[in-house]
Design a protein around this motif. Structure first.
Motif, PDB file in Angstrom:
ATOM      1  N   ALA A  68       1.030  -1.383  -0.431  1.00  0.00           N
ATOM      2  CA  ALA A  68       0.317   0.193   0.447  1.00  0.00           C
ATOM      3  C   ALA A  68       0.775   1.179   0.037  1.00  0.00           C
ATOM      4  O   ALA A  68       1.065   2.785  -0.715  1.00  0.00           O
ATOM      5  N   ALA A  69       1.842   1.118   0.934  1.00  0.00           N
ATOM      6  CA  ALA A  69       2.864   2.403   0.539  1.00  0.00           C
ATOM      7  C   ALA A  69       4.027   3.092  -0.745  1.00  0.00           C
ATOM      8  O   ALA A  69       3.728   3.702  -1.325  1.00  0.00           O
ATOM      9  N   MET A  70       4.299   1.827  -1.164  1.00  0.00           N
ATOM     10  CA  MET A  70       4.788   1.966  -2.748  1.00  0.00           C
ATOM     11  C   MET A  70       3.745   2.249  -3.124  1.00  0.00           C
ATOM     12  O   MET A  70       4.527   2.744  -4.444  1.00  0.00           O
ATOM     13  N   GLN A  71       2.392   2.023  -3.552  1.00  0.00           N
ATOM     14  CA  GLN A  71       1.359   2.292  -4.600  1.00  0.00           C
ATOM     15  C   GLN A  71       1.102   3.978  -3.846  1.00  0.00           C
ATOM     16  O   GLN A  71       1.472   4.355  -5.212  1.00  0.00           O
ATOM     17  N   ALA A  72       1.476   3.811  -3.696  1.00  0.00           N
ATOM     18  CA  ALA A  72       0.996   5.673  -2.542  1.00  0.00           C
ATOM     19  C   ALA A  72       2.550   6.811  -2.470  1.00  0.00           C
ATOM     20  O   ALA A  72       2.238   7.759  -3.846  1.00  0.00           O
ATOM     21  N   ASN A  76       1.420   3.776  -8.259  1.00  0.00           N
ATOM     22  CA  ASN A  76       1.578   3.862  -9.517  1.00  0.00           C
ATOM     23  C   ASN A  76       0.538   1.830  -8.883  1.00  0.00           C
ATOM     24  O   ASN A  76       0.763   1.640  -8.240  1.00  0.00           O
ATOM     25  N   PRO A  77      -0.445   1.606  -9.385  1.00  0.00           N
ATOM     26  CA  PRO A  77      -1.171   0.674  -8.907  1.00  0.00           C
ATOM     27  C   PRO A  77      -1.305  -0.860  -9.054  1.00  0.00           C
ATOM     28  O   PRO A  77      -1.701  -1.349  -8.257  1.00  0.00           O
ATOM     29  N   ILE A  78       0.552  -0.507  -9.977  1.00  0.00           N
ATOM     30  CA  ILE A  78       0.827  -1.865  -9.732  1.00  0.00           C
ATOM     31  C   ILE A  78       2.043  -2.444  -8.784  1.00  0.00           C
ATOM     32  O   ILE A  78       3.191  -3.096  -8.952  1.00  0.00           O
ATOM     33  N   ALA A  79       2.341  -1.611  -7.958  1.00  0.00           N
ATOM     34  CA  ALA A  79       3.587  -1.508  -7.483  1.00  0.00           C
ATOM     35  C   ALA A  79       3.120  -2.814  -6.355  1.00  0.00           C
ATOM     36  O   ALA A  79       2.250  -2.563  -5.507  1.00  0.00           O
ATOM     37  N   GLU A  80       4.627  -2.852  -5.879  1.00  0.00           N
ATOM     38  CA  GLU A  80       4.142  -4.525  -4.723  1.00  0.00           C
ATOM     39  C   GLU A  80       5.674  -4.683  -4.621  1.00  0.00           C
ATOM     40  O   GLU A  80       6.694  -4.815  -5.639  1.00  0.00           O
ATOM     41  N   PRO A  81       6.101  -5.045  -3.511  1.00  0.00           N
ATOM     42  CA  PRO A  81       7.569  -5.336  -3.297  1.00  0.00           C
ATOM     43  C   PRO A  81       8.288  -7.047  -4.258  1.00  0.00           C
ATOM     44  O   PRO A  81       9.279  -6.725  -4.432  1.00  0.00           O
ATOM     45  N   GLY A  82       7.808  -7.329  -4.109  1.00  0.00           N
ATOM     46  CA  GLY A  82       7.909  -8.504  -5.584  1.00  0.00           C
ATOM     47  C   GLY A  82       7.832  -8.281  -7.121  1.00  0.00           C
ATOM     48  O   GLY A  82       8.504  -8.500  -7.392  1.00  0.00           O
ATOM     49  N   ILE A  83       7.173  -7.600  -6.978  1.00  0.00           N
ATOM     50  CA  ILE A  83       6.880  -7.009  -9.130  1.00  0.00           C
ATOM     51  C   ILE A  83       7.802  -6.037  -8.762  1.00  0.00           C
ATOM     52  O   ILE A  83       9.057  -6.169  -9.693  1.00  0.00           O
ATOM     53  N   LEU A  84       8.524  -4.419  -8.166  1.00  0.00           N
ATOM     54  CA  LEU A  84       9.302  -4.375  -8.182  1.00  0.00           C
ATOM     55  C   LEU A  84      10.743  -4.520  -7.803  1.00  0.00           C
ATOM     56  O   LEU A  84      11.800  -3.810  -8.510  1.00  0.00           O
ATOM     57  N   THR A 226       7.726  13.050   2.896  1.00  0.00           N
ATOM     58  CA  THR A 226       6.713  12.767   3.373  1.00  0.00           C
ATOM     59  C   THR A 226       7.057  11.076   2.113  1.00  0.00           C
ATOM     60  O   THR A 226       6.913   9.918   2.499  1.00  0.00           O
ATOM     61  N   ARG A 227       7.366  11.407   0.695  1.00  0.00           N
ATOM     62  CA  ARG A 227       7.371   9.745   0.171  1.00  0.00           C
ATOM     63  C   ARG A 227       9.126   9.095   0.663  1.00  0.00           C
ATOM     64  O   ARG A 227       8.559   8.036   0.387  1.00  0.00           O
ATOM     65  N   MET A 228      10.158   9.744   0.833  1.00  0.00           N
ATOM     66  CA  MET A 228      10.854   8.527   1.686  1.00  0.00           C
ATOM     67  C   MET A 228      10.532   7.871   2.659  1.00  0.00           C
ATOM     68  O   MET A 228      11.198   7.137   2.993  1.00  0.00           O
ATOM     69  N   LEU A 229       9.886   9.008   3.701  1.00  0.00           N
ATOM     70  CA  LEU A 229       9.121   7.762   5.052  1.00  0.00           C
ATOM     71  C   LEU A 229       8.492   7.350   4.346  1.00  0.00           C
ATOM     72  O   LEU A 229       8.674   6.295   5.484  1.00  0.00           O
ATOM     73  N   ALA A 230       7.439   7.378   3.507  1.00  0.00           N
ATOM     74  CA  ALA A 230       7.012   6.405   3.316  1.00  0.00           C
ATOM     75  C   ALA A 230       7.571   5.086   2.611  1.00  0.00           C
ATOM     76  O   ALA A 230       7.660   3.979   3.025  1.00  0.00           O
ATOM     77  N   ALA A 231       8.645   5.730   1.847  1.00  0.00           N
ATOM     78  CA  ALA A 231       9.384   4.822   1.331  1.00  0.00           C
ATOM     79  C   ALA A 231      10.528   3.529   2.457  1.00  0.00           C
ATOM     80  O   ALA A 231      10.555   2.359   2.084  1.00  0.00           O
ATOM     81  N   LEU A 232      10.923   4.690   3.100  1.00  0.00           N
ATOM     82  CA  LEU A 232      11.190   3.767   3.869  1.00  0.00           C
ATOM     83  C   LEU A 232      10.706   2.888   4.788  1.00  0.00           C
ATOM     84  O   LEU A 232      10.594   1.919   5.308  1.00  0.00           O
ATOM     85  N   GLY A 233       9.504   3.306   5.421  1.00  0.00           N
ATOM     86  CA  GLY A 233       8.544   1.827   6.096  1.00  0.00           C
ATOM     87  C   GLY A 233       8.650   0.894   5.428  1.00  0.00           C
ATOM     88  O   GLY A 233       8.524   0.262   5.740  1.00  0.00           O
ATOM     89  N   ALA A 234       8.677   1.368   4.004  1.00  0.00           N
ATOM     90  CA  ALA A 234       7.731  -0.153   3.162  1.00  0.00           C
ATOM     91  C   ALA A 234       8.930  -0.952   2.594  1.00  0.00           C
ATOM     92  O   ALA A 234       9.481  -1.469   3.054  1.00  0.00           O
ATOM     93  N   VAL A 235      10.161   0.069   2.912  1.00  0.00           N
ATOM     94  CA  VAL A 235      11.501  -0.910   2.720  1.00  0.00           C
ATOM     95  C   VAL A 235      11.946  -2.097   4.035  1.00  0.00           C
ATOM     96  O   VAL A 235      12.509  -2.498   3.988  1.00  0.00           O
ATOM     97  N   ILE A 236      11.418  -1.126   4.763  1.00  0.00           N
ATOM     98  CA  ILE A 236      12.059  -1.960   6.533  1.00  0.00           C
ATOM     99  C   ILE A 236      10.614  -3.231   6.327  1.00  0.00           C
ATOM    100  O   ILE A 236      11.414  -4.361   6.791  1.00  0.00           O
ATOM    101  N   LEU A 237       9.292  -2.718   5.824  1.00  0.00           N
ATOM    102  CA  LEU A 237       9.058  -4.233   5.969  1.00  0.00           C
ATOM    103  C   LEU A 237       8.890  -4.832   5.281  1.00  0.00           C
ATOM    104  O   LEU A 237       9.054  -6.076   5.682  1.00  0.00           O
ATOM    105  N   ALA A 238       9.576  -4.348   4.190  1.00  0.00           N
ATOM    106  CA  ALA A 238       9.223  -5.277   2.622  1.00  0.00           C
ATOM    107  C   ALA A 238      10.834  -6.517   3.354  1.00  0.00           C
ATOM    108  O   ALA A 238      11.042  -7.420   3.035  1.00  0.00           O
ATOM    109  N   GLY A 239      11.929  -5.621   4.251  1.00  0.00           N
ATOM    110  CA  GLY A 239      13.049  -5.921   3.853  1.00  0.00           C
ATOM    111  C   GLY A 239      13.889  -7.383   4.806  1.00  0.00           C
ATOM    112  O   GLY A 239      13.960  -8.251   5.373  1.00  0.00           O
ATOM    113  N   ALA A 240      12.499  -6.729   6.135  1.00  0.00           N
ATOM    114  CA  ALA A 240      12.535  -7.540   6.792  1.00  0.00           C
ATOM    115  C   ALA A 240      11.553  -9.642   6.740  1.00  0.00           C
ATOM    116  O   ALA A 240      11.690  -9.803   7.602  1.00  0.00           O
ATOM    117  N   ALA A 241      10.510  -8.693   6.653  1.00  0.00           N
ATOM    118  CA  ALA A 241       9.176  -9.599   6.326  1.00  0.00           C
ATOM    119  C   ALA A 241       9.845 -11.013   5.647  1.00  0.00           C
ATOM    120  O   ALA A 241      10.471 -11.837   5.619  1.00  0.00           O
TER     121      ALA A 241
END
Length: 325
Positions: A68-72, A76-84, A226-241
Motif C-alpha cells: 500500500a505504501a509503495m503504491q502511494a 502506481n497501481p501495480i507497485a508491490e515488493p515482489g513485482i518491483l 513524505t515520499r522518503m518516509l513512506a518509502a523507508l517504512g515500506a522498505v523496512i517492512l519488505a526487507g524484514a519480512a
C-alpha cells in the motif's frame, strides 16, 4: 462492518492454522494446550504451530502495508515488493551475507535484507523513470521484472557451489512460514513494528501525494520528506519480512486493491485495514497449502499467493489500460 468481519476472519483462521497439519487436533486439545494441562502429542503439535501462525499474521500484515505504501509513493497501481524487485533485492543481500560472511545473526540478516531492498527500490524506480513519461506503471513493472530476474540469476550463481546451504535456501527462496520460531519472531517483530509505525505516521501525507505533487505542495505538504518516509517504512517492512520468511509475492498487490474497493482510499484507514487483510490472506494461504497437499506434505505459502496473485495482477493491468511502450 468490514472491520468486524476482518477480526472474525483473523480469529477463525488462527484457530484453523493451529488445528490443521500432519496431526489433526480438536478444540479440546487446543484449550488444554493453552491451559498447560497434561501435554499430549496433539497438544505438542498445537504448541509447535503457534509461532507459525503468529509469523503468518505478522508477515501478511507487513507485506500488505508495504504494498500500500509503495503504491502511494509511486502512484502506481501495480507497485508491490515482489513485482518491483524489492523482495529479490533483499534476498540477494541475505544470500551475499550468508555465503560471503557466514551471516547467521537475525539482526545482521535483517540489516542486509533491508539494505538490499532499499538499493533495489531506488534502482528500479530510477530505471523506470527513464525516457518519456517518467515512471509509468508499465515501465516500472518491466524494470522490476528485469531486475528480479537478474537478482534471481545472481542468487543462483552464488548458491549453486554451496551444496551445504542449497537445500535450506531453496525452501526459503519459495517463501514460507514453516520454520517459525519464537526467538526469531521476537527479534523481527520490533523491526516490523517500526516499519508499520513509519507508514502509519505517513498516511496523511500519502493522501496528499495521491492528489499530485503540485497539489500536495499547495496544501503545505513536504513532498520529498513524505515520499522518503513512506518509502523507508515500506522498505523496512519488505526487507524484514523477506529476511525471516523469504520472498513472498503478490500479498502487497492484492490486499491494498481489495481494501480500497471496500473502505475507500484514505490511507489513515487503508493502512491498518490492509495490515489486517494481509494477515488474513497469508494465514488463509498457509492453511490452504496444508489442506490441499498430500498427507504429510505441504505447499509453501509463497506458491499459494502466486497462484492467487498472478491472475489478479493481469486483471489490474488490463483494468488500468496501461499503454505499451
Amino acid at each position: 462492518m468490514w472491520l468486524m468481519a476482518g477480526v472474525a476472519a483473523l480469529v477463525v483462521l488462527s484457530i484453523l492454522s493451529i488445528s490443521f497439519g500432519v496431526r489433526a487436533v480438536t478444540i479440546d486439545d487446543l484449550l488444554a494446550a493453552l491451559s498447560g494441562q497434561n501435554e499430549t502429542i496433539e497438544q505438542a503439535a498445537i504448541i509447535k504451530r503457534m509461532p507459525r501462525t503468529a509469523l503468518a499474521l505478522l508477515i501478511g500484515a507487513a507485506l500488505a502495508m508495504a504494498g500500500a505504501a509503495m503504491q502511494a509513493v509511486t502512484r502506481n497501481p501495480i507497485a508491490e515488493p515482489g513485482i518491483l524487485g524489492v523482495s529479490n533485492g533483499a534476498s540477494l543481500a541475505v544470500v551475499v551475507g550468508i555465503a560471503s560472511f557466514g551471516l547467521s545473526d537475525p539482526f545482521g540478516q535483517m540489516a542486509f535484507a533491508i539494505s538490499g531492498a532499499a538499493v533495489a527500490a531506488v534502482f528500479v524506480y530510477a530505471v523506470g523513470s527513464l525516457g518519456r513519461g517518467g515512471a509509468t506503471p508499465l515501465k516500472l513493472a518491466l524494470a522490476g521484472a528485469a531486475t528480479s530476474a537478474a537478482f534471481a540469476s545472481l542468487i543462483s550463481a552464488i548458491m549453486l557451489p554451496r551444496v551445504d546451504l542449497l537445500q535450506t535456501f531453496q525452501s526459503w527462496q519459495v517463501g514460507g512460514v514453516g520454520g517459525a520460531e519464537w526467538p526469531r519472531i521476537a527479534v523481527t517483530a520490533p523491526v516490523l513494528a517500526l516499519g508499520a509505525l513509519i507508514c502509519l505516521l505517513s498516511a496523511r501525507g500519502m493522501n496528499s501525494l495521491a492528489l499530485g505533487d503540485d497539489m500536495a505542495r499547495g496544501l503545505g505538504e513536504n513532498v520529498a520528506r513524505t515520499r522518503m518516509l513512506a518509502a523507508l517504512g515500506a522498505v523496512i517492512l519488505a526487507g524484514a519480512a523477506t529476511a525471516i520468511a523469504g520472498p513472498i509475492g503478490f500479498v502487497g498487490l492484492v490486499v491494498p486493491h481489495v481494501c480500497r474497493m471496500l473502505i475507500g482510499t484514505d490511507h489513515r484507514w487503508l493502512m491498518p485495514f490492509s495490515a489486517m487483510a494481509g494477515a488474513v490472506l497469508l494465514t488463509a494461504s498457509d492453511v490452504i497449502g496444508r489442506v490441499i497437499a498430500p498427507s504429510g506434505e505441504e505447499i509453501q505459502v509463497g506458491i499459494i499467493t502466486a497462484i492467487v496473485g498472478a491472475p489478479f495482477f493481469i486483471w489490474i493491468v488490463r483494468r488500468q489500460k496501461v499503454r505499451e511502450l
